[in-house]
Design a protein around this motif. Structure first.
Motif, mmCIF file in Angstrom:
data_model
loop_
_atom_site.group_PDB
_atom_site.id
_atom_site.type_symbol
_atom_site.label_atom_id
_atom_site.label_comp_id
_atom_site.label_asym_id
_atom_site.label_seq_id
_atom_site.Cartn_x
_atom_site.Cartn_y
_atom_site.Cartn_z
ATOM 1 N N LEU A 193 -3.011 12.331 1.622
ATOM 2 C CA LEU A 193 -2.038 11.368 1.140
ATOM 3 C C LEU A 193 -0.849 11.312 2.079
ATOM 4 O O LEU A 193 -0.364 10.243 2.460
ATOM 5 N N VAL A 194 -0.396 12.534 2.415
ATOM 6 C CA VAL A 194 0.753 12.594 3.315
ATOM 7 C C VAL A 194 0.403 11.921 4.649
ATOM 8 O O VAL A 194 1.181 11.136 5.201
ATOM 9 N N GLN A 231 0.851 -1.203 0.000
ATOM 10 C CA GLN A 231 0.000 0.000 0.000
ATOM 11 C C GLN A 231 0.876 1.238 0.000
ATOM 12 O O GLN A 231 0.614 2.226 -0.701
ATOM 13 N N TYR A 232 1.916 1.162 0.824
ATOM 14 C CA TYR A 232 2.807 2.313 0.936
ATOM 15 C C TYR A 232 3.448 2.626 -0.419
ATOM 16 O O TYR A 232 3.542 3.776 -0.846
ATOM 17 N N LYS A 233 3.894 1.543 -1.095
ATOM 18 C CA LYS A 233 4.511 1.770 -2.398
ATOM 19 C C LYS A 233 3.533 2.409 -3.369
ATOM 20 O O LYS A 233 3.870 3.335 -4.103
ATOM 21 N N LEU A 290 1.058 4.251 -2.620
ATOM 22 C CA LEU A 290 0.875 5.647 -2.275
ATOM 23 C C LEU A 290 2.017 6.490 -2.801
ATOM 24 O O LEU A 290 1.836 7.610 -3.268
ATOM 25 N N LYS A 291 3.221 5.889 -2.729
ATOM 26 C CA LYS A 291 4.367 6.656 -3.196
ATOM 27 C C LYS A 291 4.235 6.975 -4.684
ATOM 28 O O LYS A 291 4.644 8.025 -5.151
ATOM 29 N N LYS A 333 -1.790 9.637 5.235
ATOM 30 C CA LYS A 333 -1.845 8.189 5.100
ATOM 31 C C LYS A 333 -0.470 7.587 5.061
ATOM 32 O O LYS A 333 -0.198 6.540 5.661
ATOM 33 N N ARG A 334 0.414 8.276 4.323
ATOM 34 C CA ARG A 334 1.760 7.717 4.222
ATOM 35 C C ARG A 334 2.410 7.643 5.592
ATOM 36 O O ARG A 334 3.047 6.656 5.946
ATOM 37 N N ASP A 372 3.594 4.356 7.551
ATOM 38 C CA ASP A 372 4.980 4.227 7.954
ATOM 39 C C ASP A 372 5.093 3.828 9.425
ATOM 40 O O ASP A 372 5.818 2.906 9.784
ATOM 41 N N PRO A 392 1.155 13.365 -5.553
ATOM 42 C CA PRO A 392 0.538 13.973 -4.381
ATOM 43 C C PRO A 392 -0.399 15.131 -4.686
ATOM 44 O O PRO A 392 -1.135 15.575 -3.834
#
Lengths: 675, 160
Positions: free
Chosen positions: A470-471, A294-296, A298-299, A473-474, A478, A303
């Motif tokens: 987005l930020v 998920q993190y990837k 999002l990356k 969530k990231r 993390d 943004p």
């Protein structure tokens, strides 16, 4: 090994110091007096007293000593009051020599205090001599550093075992018990084998003493069993705490630990792999992988808002739905929580009522007892006028319906109280579970609301701005990934600890199965057979006649005492034969220990072995057997040489084979100031 | 109609009934003896006094009401409850020799009764609340006050 070298008794009066001072040698020593009541028992009592073993004579402290130490001493016509008294005993363990001083009557000095000088008696006043104060008969003196018996145990190189005591703890086998198998005192010691043994709360003490003296392997087994027991407890404790730490940490991250063994077992590789940590019903590794993906993703997402407007809207409505659902759950849980609280309060009130009822009923029971003390008929459930049986109630009721007695009532109330307490406890548990659930829900709601807030603000921001959600969530992902990673690390660490504990458990189980159950080892058999042989040989020599065929005598494998056809030997013996049996057995213990490396300290004291009109020839054989003992032993015999037979018996012994300490009439003489 | 009865016979074993603690003979006897010891002087106590105090000992509210009446604080203490259990207990006490009845109808403790009370007093925790209350009440509830109360019955409840 214990050797008594010298005994010096000092009794201070206004006319000077009276005392006794004598050396003891190896082998046979006689403390002989020409008449009774010369002070021979006082002297032997001093030996017990200085070693702290006076419980064998039957008391503690200076009360076992005769009045010559405490009250007054006679010198011819004069009766002098005793001002102070005490005794020095010089002993050796084969290498070192120490002197023990214990006071019998001294102002300002406790009689439980013993002073140990690391030197012979002659050097006691020397300032270079190291001296220590110790005590006896205080709790834990057998294990405390300052306890005298603890010191003596180390001095004599004995290793006293831990044995079960009568209150289910393990205690050290007391030295006084062991020495009751070596010091036979005049009044009680001749009643039966080991009859002078003080009662000190050890289970099967005679058996334990004999096991120790003969150094039977069963003693080792007891020791090993105790060690294994403490090992087992330690492993269980470590196992428990390891699992508990893991579960607490897992709960913090809303994870569950599955398929773990509650109690220590041998874990195979398969078992270890079965222990798993799950979150949301998925294995934690899988979950972390999902999060990373998920993190990837999002990356990869750009943004800027303008690219994600639709997604943001969808996500917002989803999040709001979840929030709505969770809020409902939270209200439900809170309602249930409140109702549990209400139930708990109600139960508390009922418990109060029941408690006061129980108190009042107990009062009623007490009043009934007081009444029966005064012989009131009503307290015995009888009518005072016609003596019919009445029911214990003032409410008129039908006679065929019984009424509970006060005690039944109390029992009934107690049962009710237990039931209410049980109900209250289960409510308390539910309350705790709900509390945890509520906390978890509130945490999730907190996160989700934050997310919704940032999503909403994203929707209303201008299109060029960074998407706050987005930020957010990231960052969330993390942190979650980090904490789950830490949890996973900890999990594998704990698993390896568990594996280590499982190995320990395996070796514990192996050691436990290696213990022999109840059979005797070969060396034990040899020792017991040798004891039997020496015993029978001694009986023969001393002229024991009560049993015709001495070969039928066996050493019981249950009690280690002599039996014939399963019955204790003393039932078949006459009184004088009983004495011979005691001589034979105590001597046989020493002989067996010498031959088979037992734990006997090598010293015996027989106070007046000539009980019950013993034939003088048998006494002579007794003395001869003592002289013939091989090994370095010391036997002290207290004897009254009243009749010519005894004198003759002693005089016919080979001259250098014994040490005769003669007590003149009245043992304590005025001593010069230097001795 | 369906037959719900399981069998032809139903066997019923009555279990013993419970009795409240203050209806136990020993308890009531002790109460009466304590009342006579603490609250009735050398002249003795009437039966109504025993009833009134015994009833008052059942709840804290009643205790306060009676104490108020004895201290002349309340003027509306009108209901006097009579409990037949007290009568039964007095009969037992008479038969067991704890009390005796004088010619004027008042009760007094016998020597045995006094010993009984002394033994109760020896135990610090036994019937603590009752004993404290009774020693506070002491002689304040006089026979005259009770007479004035009972005389009201005669005049207010009898109609011609």
């Amino acid at each position: 090994m214990l050797r008594i070298n010298r005994l010096k008794i000092e009794i201070k009066t206004i006319e000077g110091v009276y005392g006794f001072d004598s050396m003891f040698k190896e082998g046979l020593n006689f403390i002989a007096s020409e008449d009774n009541t010369c002070g021979k028992s006082s002297i032997i009592a001093a030996v017990y007293y200085c070693l702290g073993f006076e419980e064998i004579i039957g008391g503690r402290g200076e009360k076992v000593l005769t009045s010559v130490y405490k009250t007054s001493i006679e010198d011819g016509e004069q009766v002098l009051p005793v001002l102070e008294s005490g005794a020095y005993l010089e002993i050796s363990n084969g290498k070192e020599v120490i002197t023990i001083y214990r006071s019998a009557k001294m102002e300002g000095r406790d009689n439980k205090l013993l002073t140990v000088y690391h030197s012979p008696i002659d050097d006691v006043g020397n300032p270079n001599v190291f001296c220590e104060d110790m005590y006896v008969h205080m709790p834990n003196s057998a294990v405390n550093r300052k306890g005298f018996h603890n010191y003596i145990e180390k001095f004599l190189h004995l290793e006293l075992p831990l044995v079960p005591a009568s209150d289910d703890v393990t205690r050290k086998l007391y030295l006084q018990l062991i020495f009751s198998g070596m010091f036979i005192e005049q009044k009680h010691g001749w009643a039966d084998i080991l009859s002078g043994m003080p009662i000190l709360g050890i289970k099967d003490s005679k058996k334990r003493i004999l096991e120790f003296i003969l150094n039977l392997d069963t003693l080792e087994n007891e020791k090993k069993k105790n060690e294994l027991k403490s090992q087992e407890n330690k492993i269980k404790r470590d196992w428990d705490s390891c699992l508990k730490e893991l579960i607490v940490l897992a709960n913090r991250e809303s994870c569950e630990l599955r398929s773990y063994p509650q109690n220590p077992i041998i874990l195979s590789e398969n078992d270890i792999s079965k222990i798993s940590m799950t979150k949301n019903n998925e294995n934690i590794d899988v979950y972390i992988k999902l999060l990373r993906e998920q993190y990837k993703e999002l990356k990869l997402l750009k943004p800027k808002i303008i690219d994600n407007f639709d997604e943001i809207q969808n996500e917002l409505s989803e999040t709001e739905n979840t929030i709505f659902r969770l809020e409902n759950e939270l209200t439900e849980s809170k309602e249930m929580f409140n109702s549990e609280n209400v139930s708990i309060e109600k139960l508390e009130k009922s418990l109060e009522i029941i408690n006061s009822d129980i108190r009042n009923n107990k009062d009623a029971a007490r009043l009934r007892d007081l009444g029966s003390e005064l012989n009131l008929s009503t307290s015995k459930d009888l009518c005072p006028v016609c003596n019919q049986i009445i029911q214990d109630t003032l409410i008129p009721n039908r006679t065929d319906i019984e009424v509970m007695s006060i005690d039944e009532n109390i029992r009934h109330l107690n049962a009710q109280k237990e039931m209410l307490q049980f109900a209250q406890n289960s409510h308390l548990q539910n309350k705790k579970i709900l509390h945890d659930k509520i906390t978890k829900l509130e945490n999730s709601l907190f996160r989700l609301r934050n997310l919704a807030k940032s999503l909403r603000s994203d929707l209303y921001l201008t299109n060029d701005n960074m998407s706050e959600s987005l930020v957010y969530k990231r960052i969330q992902l993390d942190t979650e990934i980090n904490s789950l990673d830490k949890l996973l690390d900890f999990f594998s660490k704990q698993k390896s600890i568990l594996k280590g504990l499982s190995e320990e458990w395996k070796s514990y189980l192996e050691a436990k199965s290696a213990l022999p159950s109840k059979k005797f080892t070969q060396s034990d058999e040899r020792k017991l057979i040798s004891l039997r042989n020496y015993f029978i040989a001694n009986l023969n020599k001393f002229g024991y006649k009560s049993i015709l065929n001495l070969n039928q005598v066996e050493i019981s494998r249950e009690t280690y005492l002599p039996v014939i056809e399963g019955f204790d030997m003393k039932f078949d013996s006459s009184a004088s034969d009983n004495i011979r049996a005691i001589w034979a057995f105590i001597l046989a213990l020493l002989q067996t220990s010498n031959e088979q490396a037992g734990n006997h300290p090598g010293v015996l004291i027989f106070d007046e072995p000539a009980q019950h009109s013993i034939v003088i020839n048998d006494m002579r054989e007794f003395f001869n057997s003592i002289i013939k003992l091989n090994g370095y032993n010391q036997i002290i015999v207290g004897i009254t040489m009243k009749d010519s037979d005894t004198l003759h018996a002693i005089n016919t012994l080979p001259l250098k084979s014994y040490n005769l300490i003669k007590i003149p009439n009245k043992a304590f003489r005025r001593s010069t100031n230097n001795s | 109609m369906k037959n719900y009865i399981i069998g032809d016979e139903i066997v019923f074993n009555p279990k013993p009934d419970a009795v409240p603690y203050n209806y136990r003979i020993s308890y009531k006897l002790a109460q009466i003896c304590l009342i006579l010891y603490n609250c009735c002087g050398r002249s003795g106590g009437s039966l109504i006094k025993l009833h009134m105090i015994s009833i008052a000992l059942s709840t804290t509210d009643d205790m306060k009401k009676l104490e108020g009446f004895a201290n002349n604080e309340r003027t509306h203490y009108t209901i006097v409850r009579l409990d037949p259990a007290v009568n039964h207990a007095v009969k037992y006490a008479l038969a067991d020799g704890l009390l005796f009845q004088q010619k004027n109808g008042l009760f007094r403790l016998t020597k045995k009764g006094k010993t009984y009370v002394k033994n109760i007093n020896k135990d610090f925790n036994l019937m603590k609340n009752e004993r404290d209350y009774l020693s506070r009440l002491a002689d304040k509830l006089t026979e005259e006050k009770i007479k004035t109360l009972t005389s009201l019955w005669r005049y207010s409840n009898v109609e011609d």
